[in-house]
Design a protein around this motif. Sequence first.
Motif, PDB file in Angstrom:
ATOM      1  N   PRO A 211       5.887  -1.668   3.130  1.00 32.87           N
ATOM      2  CA  PRO A 211       6.239  -2.542   2.011  1.00 32.87           C
ATOM      3  C   PRO A 211       5.578  -2.076   0.716  1.00 32.87           C
ATOM      4  CG  PRO A 211       4.909  -3.723   3.661  1.00 32.87           C
ATOM      5  CD  PRO A 211       5.170  -2.357   4.202  1.00 32.87           C
ATOM      6  N   GLN A 212       6.202  -2.372  -0.413  1.00 28.78           N
ATOM      7  CA  GLN A 212       5.603  -2.024  -1.703  1.00 28.78           C
ATOM      8  C   GLN A 212       4.528  -3.048  -2.057  1.00 28.78           C
ATOM      9  OE1 GLN A 212       8.048  -3.521  -5.197  1.00 28.78           O
ATOM     10  NE2 GLN A 212       9.680  -2.898  -3.808  1.00 28.78           N
ATOM     11  N   CYS A 213       3.536  -2.609  -2.833  1.00 26.34           N
ATOM     12  CA  CYS A 213       2.490  -3.510  -3.343  1.00 26.34           C
ATOM     13  C   CYS A 213       1.959  -4.437  -2.250  1.00 26.34           C
ATOM     14  CB  CYS A 213       3.027  -4.362  -4.506  1.00 26.34           C
ATOM     15  SG  CYS A 213       3.773  -3.422  -5.817  1.00 26.34           S
ATOM     16  N   TRP A 214       1.564  -3.854  -1.135  1.00 30.50           N
ATOM     17  CA  TRP A 214       1.241  -4.684   0.029  1.00 30.50           C
ATOM     18  C   TRP A 214      -0.197  -5.183   0.038  1.00 30.50           C
ATOM     19  CZ3 TRP A 214      -2.787  -2.744   2.801  1.00 30.50           C
ATOM     20  CH2 TRP A 214      -2.979  -1.362   2.841  1.00 30.50           C
ATOM     21  N   TYR A 215      -1.026  -4.686  -0.852  1.00 33.15           N
ATOM     22  CA  TYR A 215      -2.443  -5.057  -0.785  1.00 33.15           C
ATOM     23  C   TYR A 215      -2.607  -6.467  -1.325  1.00 33.15           C
ATOM     24  CZ  TYR A 215      -7.493  -4.175  -0.883  1.00 33.15           C
ATOM     25  OH  TYR A 215      -8.849  -4.209  -0.651  1.00 33.15           O
ATOM     26  N   GLN A 216      -2.607  -7.464  -0.457  1.00 32.91           N
ATOM     27  CA  GLN A 216      -2.674  -8.850  -0.902  1.00 32.91           C
ATOM     28  C   GLN A 216      -3.417  -9.716   0.109  1.00 32.91           C
ATOM     29  OE1 GLN A 216       1.569  -9.879  -1.235  1.00 32.91           O
ATOM     30  NE2 GLN A 216       1.611 -10.634   0.853  1.00 32.91           N
ATOM     31  N   LEU A 217      -4.029 -10.782  -0.414  1.00 33.72           N
ATOM     32  CA  LEU A 217      -4.743 -11.722   0.441  1.00 33.72           C
ATOM     33  C   LEU A 217      -3.754 -12.637   1.155  1.00 33.72           C
ATOM     34  CD1 LEU A 217      -7.625 -12.937  -1.917  1.00 33.72           C
ATOM     35  CD2 LEU A 217      -7.759 -11.236  -0.097  1.00 33.72           C
ATOM     36  N   ALA A 218      -4.116 -13.062   2.352  1.00 33.32           N
ATOM     37  CA  ALA A 218      -3.324 -14.079   3.047  1.00 33.32           C
ATOM     38  C   ALA A 218      -3.319 -15.335   2.181  1.00 33.32           C
ATOM     39  CB  ALA A 218      -3.917 -14.373   4.414  1.00 33.32           C
ATOM     40  N   ASN A 219      -2.135 -15.885   1.939  1.00 29.18           N
ATOM     41  CA  ASN A 219      -1.986 -17.125   1.179  1.00 29.18           C
ATOM     42  C   ASN A 219      -2.773 -17.132  -0.135  1.00 29.18           C
ATOM     43  OD1 ASN A 219      -0.306 -18.163   3.226  1.00 29.18           O
ATOM     44  ND2 ASN A 219      -2.112 -18.616   4.452  1.00 29.18           N
ATOM     45  N   LYS A 220      -2.783 -15.979  -0.783  1.00 30.40           N
ATOM     46  CA  LYS A 220      -3.486 -15.813  -2.069  1.00 30.40           C
ATOM     47  C   LYS A 220      -4.903 -16.377  -2.024  1.00 30.40           C
ATOM     48  CE  LYS A 220       0.568 -15.227  -4.940  1.00 30.40           C
ATOM     49  NZ  LYS A 220       1.278 -15.585  -6.163  1.00 30.40           N
TER      50      LYS A 220
ATOM     51  N   ASP B 173      11.725   4.996   1.556  1.00 31.06           N
ATOM     52  CA  ASP B 173      12.049   3.779   2.302  1.00 31.06           C
ATOM     53  C   ASP B 173      11.968   3.962   3.816  1.00 31.06           C
ATOM     54  OD1 ASP B 173      12.489   2.570  -0.117  1.00 31.06           O
ATOM     55  OD2 ASP B 173      14.643   2.969  -0.111  1.00 31.06           O
TER      56      ASP B 173
ATOM     57  N   ALA C 117       0.236   5.113   4.198  1.00 29.95           N
ATOM     58  CA  ALA C 117       0.549   3.729   3.809  1.00 29.95           C
ATOM     59  C   ALA C 117      -0.256   3.275   2.597  1.00 29.95           C
ATOM     60  CB  ALA C 117       0.304   2.791   4.982  1.00 29.95           C
TER      61      ALA C 117
ATOM     62  N   ARG D  98       9.186   2.531   5.918  1.00 30.88           N
ATOM     63  CA  ARG D  98       9.114   1.084   6.153  1.00 30.88           C
ATOM     64  C   ARG D  98       7.772   0.480   5.746  1.00 30.88           C
ATOM     65  NH1 ARG D  98      10.917   0.557  12.441  1.00 30.88           N
ATOM     66  NH2 ARG D  98      12.706   1.935  12.406  1.00 30.88           N
TER      67      ARG D  98
ATOM     68  N   ASP E 201      -4.230   8.157   5.433  1.00 26.80           N
ATOM     69  CA  ASP E 201      -3.147   7.242   5.771  1.00 26.80           C
ATOM     70  C   ASP E 201      -2.157   7.147   4.616  1.00 26.80           C
ATOM     71  OD1 ASP E 201      -1.542   5.374   6.902  1.00 26.80           O
ATOM     72  OD2 ASP E 201      -2.949   3.704   6.699  1.00 26.80           O
TER      73      ASP E 201
END
Lengths: 502, 502
Positions: B450-459, B445, B434, B448, B432
């Motif tokens: 997003p950059q640095c997308w690996y993040q928890l919901a609401n930190k 670009d 992505a 489509r 993948d």
Amino acid sequence: MFITMALSSSAVIHNHMNINMKRFNMVRVHQELTLEIPKSKRPNRATHLAESICNVLHRSPSRSIDLLRYHEEKLSTPTMSPREDISQKWRQIHGCSNWENILDPLHPCLRREILKYGEFAQATYDAFDYDSLSQYCGSCRYNRNKLFQKLGLSRNGYAVTKYIYAMSHIDLPRWLERSLVADTWSRDSNWIGYVAVSDEQETRRIGRRDIAVAWRGTVAPCEWYEDFQRKLDPIGKKGAKVEHGFLSIYTSKSDTTRYNKSSASDQVMKEITKLVKFYEQKGEEVSVTITGHSLGGALALLNAYETAYKVPNNVPISVISFGAPRVGNITFKQELEEMGVKTLRVVVKQDWVHRMPGLVFNEAFKVFDEITSLEWVYTHVGAELKLDVGTSPYLKGGGMNLSGFHSLETYLHLVDGYLSSETPFRNEAKRDVALVNKYCDMLVDELRIPQCWYQLANKGLVCNDHGRWVKPKRDPDDIPSHHDDPLVPDETQTYMMTLVSS
Amino acid sequence: MFITMALSSSAVIHNHMNINMKRFNMVRVHQELTLEIPKSKRPNRATHLAESICNVLHRSPSRSIDLLRYHEEKLSTPTMSPREDISQKWRQIHGCSNWENILDPLHPCLRREILKYGEFAQATYDAFDYDSLSQYCGSCRYNRNKLFQKLGLSRNGYAVTKYIYAMSHIDLPRWLERSLVADTWSRDSNWIGYVAVSDEQETRRIGRRDIAVAWRGTVAPCEWYEDFQRKLDPIGKKGAKVEHGFLSIYTSKSDTTRYNKSSASDQVMKEITKLVKFYEQKGEEVSVTITGHSLGGALALLNAYETAYKVPNNVPISVISFGAPRVGNITFKQELEEMGVKTLRVVVKQDWVHRMPGLVFNEAFKVFDEITSLEWVYTHVGAELKLDVGTSPYLKGGGMNLSGFHSLETYLHLVDGYLSSETPFRNEAKRDVALVNKYCDMLVDELRIPQCWYQLANKGLVCNDHGRWVKPKRDPDDIPSHHDDPLVPDETQTYMMTLVSS
């Protein structure tokens, strides 16, 4: 010591908290009872009690430990405070006497209503699609029937009846959120707010059918206010003038767009007029309450001005704005007052936006009537509720945290904690403190709440059945539609009945 | 045009894709069959075919549209490619002949294995708790039994048997992730990697019981390499020297800590020795494969050196490292070679980390033997697979995107697309795309993503039953434990049996 225990043993927390909760509940009941009908500005006994508790907080050598303890205890208490029946006093709460004698100390029922409308305004931020890689950037992420439910506001007693879209013919810096995707829902328009109406139960509680309008703001850029003298545009027929950027957003339309063939003004006035007519025909008492934060507060004032022109005189119109800039000149202010529009401006002392435009020349130049009556002097309207970041033990007061001081969640936290201008932060404030840091970094570090935490998991990407991370298509229900709800007059009635009884 | 259709009608996509998928599958089957046993470095017919398809991509006047189309078509194809039986050729894949003749062009089975180990290394980043407001900052977010499942790697055929923790007595800039919370799980140690072992099915497929060790890296700061001559520490007994920062992390221990009463070296060697002994006693063929990215690649090499010293000679030991810096001097390299440790260094041409330390004086000074034999000249070890960001049509090649060029996901993407040094990006790459942007901004670009997308919901905050946003307590299962698994030798056997058969 307590903290370590609390984290290692929930039983200990529980016992500890039960004891503390009892003490707090006694304080709360006492306090709310005595504050129920405030008789003077002198802090009463309950306030003294709350003050002494707060002083313990402030003076303790281990203040941060105490604060953390208070915070951790509150984590298991519901955020919703009981909503009292205000059907007998709603006109005062709504500003019929310009909120005299109920702002300082702040009447608990007024505090509750300010927070209600503030959360309507907050919803316009929380549901907005800021993602420039989304096809629907600049729209609301949910359809109007889901909005409150998705944001945890389903118990607020209102139903959204209409979404409002806006564009601007003037190139306003940093205003329009625009998709980078070719096939976007709209090139020119943004979701700018909504109209909601109180349901049967809430209508009984608040004593009238309330039509609420919430306007979305943005950080109002200082660039808008440069050369402010030249940027006032006329409104109405009596010499009133208003900031041209606000007016452009409120009134711009273009046949080449999908969502602004009619202006925000046209859309909102059509809906308000329709709703007022509908409920007055049913013999109900109706009010219009318009809210907004920052730019949204400015739009709220323009909207109130127009509503006062176009809606029958007997409908009370109020504006509750948060951190809103000045909007127009003294004639604008006078006209609003003559037409009976009541405005409560909630401002935070440390925030700069409400001092704009007209930082130098404004209504404060009372000694120079020849200046303040000039048509280009911006003038604030209505009553002011002034909050101070320094009163909250939860907030970082220092520095120049401009976005933090201006953030609507900071405002709502300070409203929740406000008793009077002479008392410290309300100990019984129930609103979740963590909300303050949604989009900024305002909470003291001891609380361990991450800054700017309001974010989607993986920026909205989800792993599909094939193991690939993709942006899911938006639920067809939530794709904006530029068609009006296709209602013929007879259907309207049934539709509204369904809406307000649901 | 296609894009608009694709977004408006999934039926159209489906038909369109079925046709394209058939074509691609034919190419893929042909290509993998002919590449199965590469006979020379000359690009074969299948490579030519792939090349011509790629050239269409590169030369098209509407390259971005084509790219997007290819990408969108791939979104509905599984990322997992079939895993072939390599039981007859595992020694070649494992480097017994120093990967001669199977790197350029790259043998498909080797590519698959490189990606497997690369994903082991990637897991050490994806599961790491970076949150300084978490009590468990610096630990792994999941216990070892859940690790692969939580990261979508449960089909990799390995079971984690041991977590490794490390500390450093040297104050290394930006190395240790530390909690700001008082009652943290550990003040001194970080989770630094793990040991895993192949299960029965994977063992059959790969022809031996494989003990895999994955080491977590960090962005290796340049500060570590200043004054490099003075910062080499001796290792072994033959004059080998290695960078003192790496060695410190690998060997530091302290009785005052919870997780490093024994060093990372002690922990990992105890586990490897135990596992080798256990499987050799069962009469199985055993291999050790050690992997890591960046600093993790350096630790992998130290670990391989020690394993070669302490584990019987007949156990093949390989290192597959990604973007790893140089570790030691020429004697260190020679010793590794003498002991039969095989090292495959995967490097990206645009990445700088693998040129450190020893940017100026290194093994490339072949003409000056008197320089390169000096004990302070850092020297790379083993075979190199060199990748080029410029070959992938999905990546932004320009600029100095140092974190993007160094990111392990960029490496894995380029491995997945690598056919040979003379052919363009592999059209049939299934990984993948992505994933590349998890922690950086490397994708063009048009995709489509997003950059640095690996993040928890609401930190990581969640709304509790009382309407309050809180950091949930960690599942007790996932709280790190500094106690060794309490196994007596007899239990060990049962435990391992359960593990590998599950």
